[in-house]
Design a protein around this motif. Structure first.
Motif, PDB file in Angstrom:
ATOM      1  N   VAL A 177      40.682  17.054  48.738  1.00 56.51           N
ATOM      2  CA  VAL A 177      41.023  17.444  47.368  1.00 56.51           C
ATOM      3  C   VAL A 177      42.238  18.364  47.436  1.00 56.51           C
ATOM      4  O   VAL A 177      42.214  19.378  48.126  1.00 56.51           O
ATOM      5  CB  VAL A 177      39.843  18.170  46.679  1.00 56.51           C
ATOM      6  CG1 VAL A 177      40.241  18.656  45.293  1.00 56.51           C
ATOM      7  CG2 VAL A 177      38.624  17.261  46.604  1.00 56.51           C
ATOM      8  N   VAL A 235      33.913  17.392  52.145  1.00 54.24           N
ATOM      9  CA  VAL A 235      35.129  17.654  51.383  1.00 54.24           C
ATOM     10  C   VAL A 235      35.968  18.732  52.048  1.00 54.24           C
ATOM     11  O   VAL A 235      35.476  19.807  52.377  1.00 54.24           O
ATOM     12  CB  VAL A 235      34.785  18.095  49.938  1.00 54.24           C
ATOM     13  CG1 VAL A 235      36.057  18.260  49.112  1.00 54.24           C
ATOM     14  CG2 VAL A 235      33.842  17.093  49.272  1.00 54.24           C
ATOM     15  N   VAL A 241      35.889  20.564  41.954  1.00 43.99           N
ATOM     16  CA  VAL A 241      35.830  19.165  42.379  1.00 43.99           C
ATOM     17  C   VAL A 241      35.115  19.058  43.729  1.00 43.99           C
ATOM     18  O   VAL A 241      34.270  18.181  43.930  1.00 43.99           O
ATOM     19  CB  VAL A 241      37.247  18.549  42.435  1.00 43.99           C
ATOM     20  CG1 VAL A 241      37.214  17.158  43.052  1.00 43.99           C
ATOM     21  CG2 VAL A 241      37.872  18.503  41.046  1.00 43.99           C
ATOM     22  N   SER A 242      35.434  19.952  44.641  1.00 39.80           N
ATOM     23  CA  SER A 242      34.789  19.947  45.962  1.00 39.80           C
ATOM     24  C   SER A 242      33.283  20.153  45.850  1.00 39.80           C
ATOM     25  O   SER A 242      32.505  19.461  46.512  1.00 39.80           O
ATOM     26  CB  SER A 242      35.399  21.031  46.845  1.00 39.80           C
ATOM     27  OG  SER A 242      36.765  20.767  47.069  1.00 39.80           O
ATOM     28  N   ILE A 294      42.111  12.934  46.612  1.00 39.84           N
ATOM     29  CA  ILE A 294      42.186  13.282  45.188  1.00 39.84           C
ATOM     30  C   ILE A 294      43.253  14.353  45.060  1.00 39.84           C
ATOM     31  O   ILE A 294      43.146  15.419  45.663  1.00 39.84           O
ATOM     32  CB  ILE A 294      40.840  13.817  44.670  1.00 39.84           C
ATOM     33  CG1 ILE A 294      39.739  12.778  44.880  1.00 39.84           C
ATOM     34  CG2 ILE A 294      40.958  14.196  43.195  1.00 39.84           C
ATOM     35  CD1 ILE A 294      38.349  13.268  44.510  1.00 39.84           C
ATOM     36  N   ASP A 351      44.947  20.514  45.180  1.00 34.23           N
ATOM     37  CA  ASP A 351      45.357  21.111  43.896  1.00 34.23           C
ATOM     38  C   ASP A 351      45.785  22.540  44.173  1.00 34.23           C
ATOM     39  O   ASP A 351      45.173  23.214  45.007  1.00 34.23           O
ATOM     40  CB  ASP A 351      44.187  21.086  42.895  1.00 34.23           C
ATOM     41  CG  ASP A 351      44.659  21.272  41.463  1.00 34.23           C
ATOM     42  OD1 ASP A 351      45.318  22.302  41.179  1.00 34.23           O
ATOM     43  OD2 ASP A 351      44.363  20.416  40.626  1.00 34.23           O
ATOM     44  N   GLN A 359      39.791  20.837  51.517  1.00 30.08           N
ATOM     45  CA  GLN A 359      40.678  21.235  50.436  1.00 30.08           C
ATOM     46  C   GLN A 359      42.060  21.582  50.972  1.00 30.08           C
ATOM     47  O   GLN A 359      42.182  22.101  52.081  1.00 30.08           O
ATOM     48  CB  GLN A 359      40.134  22.461  49.713  1.00 30.08           C
ATOM     49  CG  GLN A 359      38.786  22.287  49.087  1.00 30.08           C
ATOM     50  CD  GLN A 359      38.308  23.566  48.409  1.00 30.08           C
ATOM     51  OE1 GLN A 359      39.097  24.403  47.991  1.00 30.08           O
ATOM     52  NE2 GLN A 359      36.999  23.713  48.306  1.00 30.08           N
ATOM     53  N   ARG A 384      40.178  22.971  42.638  1.00 27.95           N
ATOM     54  CA  ARG A 384      39.804  22.480  43.984  1.00 27.95           C
ATOM     55  C   ARG A 384      38.340  22.739  44.274  1.00 27.95           C
ATOM     56  O   ARG A 384      37.621  21.869  44.752  1.00 27.95           O
ATOM     57  CB  ARG A 384      40.627  23.185  45.071  1.00 27.95           C
ATOM     58  CG  ARG A 384      41.961  22.667  45.344  1.00 27.95           C
ATOM     59  CD  ARG A 384      42.549  23.220  46.640  1.00 27.95           C
ATOM     60  NE  ARG A 384      42.261  24.603  46.950  1.00 27.95           N
ATOM     61  CZ  ARG A 384      42.983  25.643  46.546  1.00 27.95           C
ATOM     62  NH1 ARG A 384      44.026  25.468  45.774  1.00 27.95           N
ATOM     63  NH2 ARG A 384      42.645  26.867  46.915  1.00 27.95           N
TER      64      ARG A 384
END
Length: 127
Positions: free
Chosen positions: A12, A34, A23-24, A56, A14, A36, A20
């Motif tokens: 992810v 996940v 979403v994670s 993403i 961002d 980041q 971040r």
């Protein structure tokens, strides 16, 4: 929604920590692994170091656009090309959104729901 039977490795990207992390957390709650990245440069390093099932990424960064990262990711990992998803707080009229619409990558518009994130990711793995 049921849990994805096979955990995916997801990156992810961002520049906003809260996005971040949200979403994670949503993806991790379904058993996904996940990582980041807070910048496109950090993401490129990670893509060279690890293999991901899904990328993403935000469309708008302070340094470069998410479209730049999209192109770099496709060059680094050809098999990842069809598993890249954009997210953005921009509206449909923004030039980056219009350009992203020219790619096969779906776009998740902020603010988004927990189910919106899960549905979009899990949709990519239905066979």
């Amino acid at each position: 929604m049921k849990k994805d039977p096979r955990p995916r490795r997801i990156l992810v990207v961002d520049d906003e920590a809260c996005v971040r992390e949200y979403v994670s957390d949503v993806l991790a709650s379904r058993g996904h692994v996940v990582d980041q990245a807070s910048s496109c440069l950090d993401a490129v390093f990670r893509l060279f170091q690890d293999r991901y099932d899904v990328l993403i990424l935000d469309l708008l960064f302070p340094d470069v656009s998410g479209l730049f990262l999209y192109e770099q990711a496709r060059r680094i990992s050809a098999d990842l090309a069809g598993r890249i998803l954009f997210m953005t707080g921009c509206d449909e009229s923004h030039p980056l959104v219009r350009k992203a619409r020219e790619t096969p990558a779906p776009i998740l518009f902020k603010p988004f729901s927990r189910s919106g994130v899960l549905d979009l990711v899990e949709e990519h793995f239905r066979e």
